[in-house]
Motif scaffolding. Structure first.
Motif, short mmCIF file in Angstrom:
data_model
loop_
_atom_site.label_atom_id
_atom_site.label_comp_id
_atom_site.label_asym_id
_atom_site.label_seq_id
_atom_site.Cartn_x
_atom_site.Cartn_y
_atom_site.Cartn_z
N LEU A 128 2.10 3.46 -0.80
CA LEU A 128 1.78 2.41 -1.77
C LEU A 128 0.27 2.16 -1.83
O LEU A 128 -0.30 1.97 -2.91
CB LEU A 128 2.52 1.12 -1.38
CG LEU A 128 2.33 -0.08 -2.33
CD1 LEU A 128 2.84 0.27 -3.73
CD2 LEU A 128 3.06 -1.31 -1.78
N ALA A 129 -0.37 2.19 -0.66
CA ALA A 129 -1.82 1.97 -0.62
C ALA A 129 -2.56 3.09 -1.34
O ALA A 129 -3.55 2.86 -2.05
CB ALA A 129 -2.29 1.87 0.83
N LEU A 135 -5.04 4.01 -8.63
CA LEU A 135 -5.09 3.21 -9.85
C LEU A 135 -6.39 2.42 -9.94
O LEU A 135 -6.97 2.25 -11.02
CB LEU A 135 -3.89 2.26 -9.89
CG LEU A 135 -2.52 2.92 -10.08
CD1 LEU A 135 -1.41 1.88 -9.96
CD2 LEU A 135 -2.44 3.63 -11.43
N LEU A 136 -6.86 1.93 -8.79
CA LEU A 136 -8.11 1.17 -8.76
C LEU A 136 -9.30 2.05 -9.16
O LEU A 136 -10.16 1.64 -9.95
CB LEU A 136 -8.34 0.59 -7.37
CG LEU A 136 -9.62 -0.23 -7.18
CD1 LEU A 136 -9.60 -1.46 -8.10
CD2 LEU A 136 -9.77 -0.66 -5.73
N TYR A 145 4.20 1.95 3.13
CA TYR A 145 3.00 1.15 2.86
C TYR A 145 1.78 2.06 2.66
O TYR A 145 0.88 1.75 1.86
CB TYR A 145 2.76 0.17 4.01
CG TYR A 145 3.83 -0.89 4.12
CD1 TYR A 145 3.94 -1.89 3.15
CD2 TYR A 145 4.73 -0.88 5.18
CE1 TYR A 145 4.93 -2.87 3.25
CE2 TYR A 145 5.72 -1.84 5.28
CZ TYR A 145 5.82 -2.83 4.31
OH TYR A 145 6.79 -3.78 4.39
N ILE A 186 -1.37 4.94 -3.82
CA ILE A 186 -1.14 4.78 -5.26
C ILE A 186 -2.03 3.68 -5.83
O ILE A 186 -2.68 3.84 -6.87
CB ILE A 186 0.34 4.47 -5.53
CG1 ILE A 186 1.21 5.68 -5.15
CG2 ILE A 186 0.55 4.10 -7.00
CD1 ILE A 186 2.70 5.42 -5.24
N LEU A 187 -2.09 2.55 -5.13
CA LEU A 187 -2.92 1.44 -5.61
C LEU A 187 -4.40 1.82 -5.60
O LEU A 187 -5.15 1.45 -6.51
CB LEU A 187 -2.68 0.20 -4.73
CG LEU A 187 -1.30 -0.46 -4.86
CD1 LEU A 187 -1.15 -1.60 -3.86
CD2 LEU A 187 -1.09 -0.97 -6.28
N GLY A 188 -4.80 2.56 -4.56
CA GLY A 188 -6.19 3.01 -4.51
C GLY A 188 -6.53 3.94 -5.66
O GLY A 188 -7.61 3.84 -6.26
#
Length: 235
Positions: A6-7, A13-14, A3, A9-11
């Motif tokens: 994943l956080a 991309l954001l 997690y 990676i998402l951060g």
């Protein structure tokens, strides 16, 4: 653990989605957390403005006003008026250091040379000049060691070209006034910071510094001591 990855990676991309990649051009204004006043209301030169009724962006000064720091002349400059307390760079020898096409020597007629005037010159010299030229005028001011390993070519104001009128490269008072006003070489101009009268005060104090050094280097024969004893009265 997955997690957290994943956080991250998402951060990432954001962030990329919000700010975009460097070098990519957009028509829209980018998102900025701190714009540092990069964009603000202003008027470009020769552009129109909806703020004024006539639509003209560039405005003339309000009639009857004068910039702060300027004296109001009683006569036009063409008639020889001198702005004694202002920052004028034109007109007479007082304001330019020039007589026709040549630099002048000596103080303008508007200047009264006295102790108070020299004290003013010493004070102004200490504020504006000593940081580079040093209190003594030898060019070893406090800024010298901090540029190019101490090799900044700061003028030694006791060199013959500044202090000896018989030297072919001698700088007369008017030329020094012009250099203070407009700058030369690495030296910036101080015409907008030092009023004309104070520039002449600095030059007067500089001449005192130069004469003091010349007198100190004279031999005893050239500069004999002066007795301070009072002559004894005869009985």
């Amino acid at each position: 653990m997955r997690y957290i990855i994943l956080a991250i990676i998402l951060g990432g991309l954001l962030i990329v989605g919000m700010f975009g990649s460097r070098g990519h051009k957009f028509k829209e204004t980018p998102v900025e957390l701190f714009n540092d006043m990069d964009r603000q209301d202003r008027v470009n030169a020769q552009s129109t403005s909806d703020f004024f009724a006539d639509g003209v962006g560039a405005r003339k000064p309000v009639e009857g006003t004068y910039p702060i720091g300027f004296s109001i002349p009683d006569k036009p400059f063409s008639e020889g008026d001198a702005v004694v307390d202002g920052f004028s760079l034109q007109g007479t020898y007082f304001n330019s250091g020039q007589i026709g096409d040549y630099y002048g020597e000596g103080l303008p007629k508007e200047i009264k040379l006295d102790k108070e005037f020299l004290e003013r010159g010493k004070q102004r010299y200490g504020i504006y000049c000593a940081v580079c030229h040093a209190d003594s005028g030898d060019g070893n001011g406090v800024v010298r060691p901090f540029g190019n390993g101490g090799q900044i070519p700061i003028a030694n104001l006791h060199e013959a070209r500044f202090a000896d009128p018989s030297n072919p490269d001698y700088r007369p008072d008017g030329e020094i006034f012009s250099v203070i006003t407009n700058g030369r070489g690495l030296m910036g101009g101080y015409g907008g910071a030092i009023p004309a009268k104070d520039r002449w005060a600095i030059i007067s104090y500089l001449r005192v510094l130069q004469k003091s050094k010349i007198d100190s280097e004279k031999s005893p024969e050239e500069n004999p001591p002066v007795s301070t004893e009072k002559p004894q009265s005869e009985n």
